[in-house]
Design an enzyme around this catalytic site. Sequence first.
Site, PDB file in Angstrom:
ATOM      1  N   ASP A   8       0.884  -1.145   0.000  1.00 63.12           N
ATOM      2  CA  ASP A   8       0.000   0.000   0.000  1.00 63.12           C
ATOM      3  C   ASP A   8       0.940   1.218   0.000  1.00 63.12           C
ATOM      4  OD1 ASP A   8      -2.341   1.598   0.304  1.00 63.12           O
ATOM      5  OD2 ASP A   8      -1.924   1.743   2.446  1.00 63.12           O
ATOM      6  N   ASP A  10      -0.096   5.085   0.958  1.00 66.82           N
ATOM      7  CA  ASP A  10      -0.349   6.057   2.026  1.00 66.82           C
ATOM      8  C   ASP A  10      -0.258   5.409   3.401  1.00 66.82           C
ATOM      9  OD1 ASP A  10      -0.883   8.020   0.125  1.00 66.82           O
ATOM     10  OD2 ASP A  10      -2.988   7.464  -0.002  1.00 66.82           O
TER      11      ASP A  10
END
EC number: 5.4.2.6
Length: 220
Positions: A8, A10
Amino acid sequence: MLKGLLFDLDGVLTNSAKFHLTAWNNLAKELGIHLTDAQLDSLRGISRMDSLNLILKYGGQEDKYSEAEKEKFAAEKNAKFVEQVETMTPKDILPGIPELLADAKKQNLKMVIASASKNAPKILTRLGIMDEFDGIVDPATLHHGKPDPEIYEKAQEIAGLKANEVISFEDAKAGVESIKAAGQFAVGIGDKELLKEADYIVPSTADLKLSEIEKVFEEK
């Protein structure tokens, strides 16, 4: 045998999550919706329109706006977010991540980004690490947001690997659920209780050590 890492973006590689949450919180206030910390935190790791719909739900405004109006709100939020992204530099890479990426490169591991953010290429370029990755899932190709497994299945496909050959990294509950639904090994970064479904949990990125994660991965 470990052959790839899926990330991922963020809250995992950089702290751009705070820009997202600030932009969403400001939009919510403009709509007369006051989000609790828990409600704001629930927006982590999910797509732009899913985030907006959740905010409207929290404010009891699910049926108040047309799809065109919602698109306009999402675009306004994104414009404010992009303004913040333009200020990012390699100094915004989270602690422990440069070492993790370097260790992965030494092992010739495939690395792919599994982020719902349409701004991932822009962010990675600002951070100076775009070339470290073998691919990025295009959110426009997705039909379901996290916690659906689709994004991690696509990332795995881009890497050309099987579910038992990858380790995936997340900081959000929905993200960890997505990884596990894809049948992959999940590393959770953050609150132990919130991310309890993960196979390996650390409080922060600074605690990520590839060799230690691999030991647990091999035992599984």
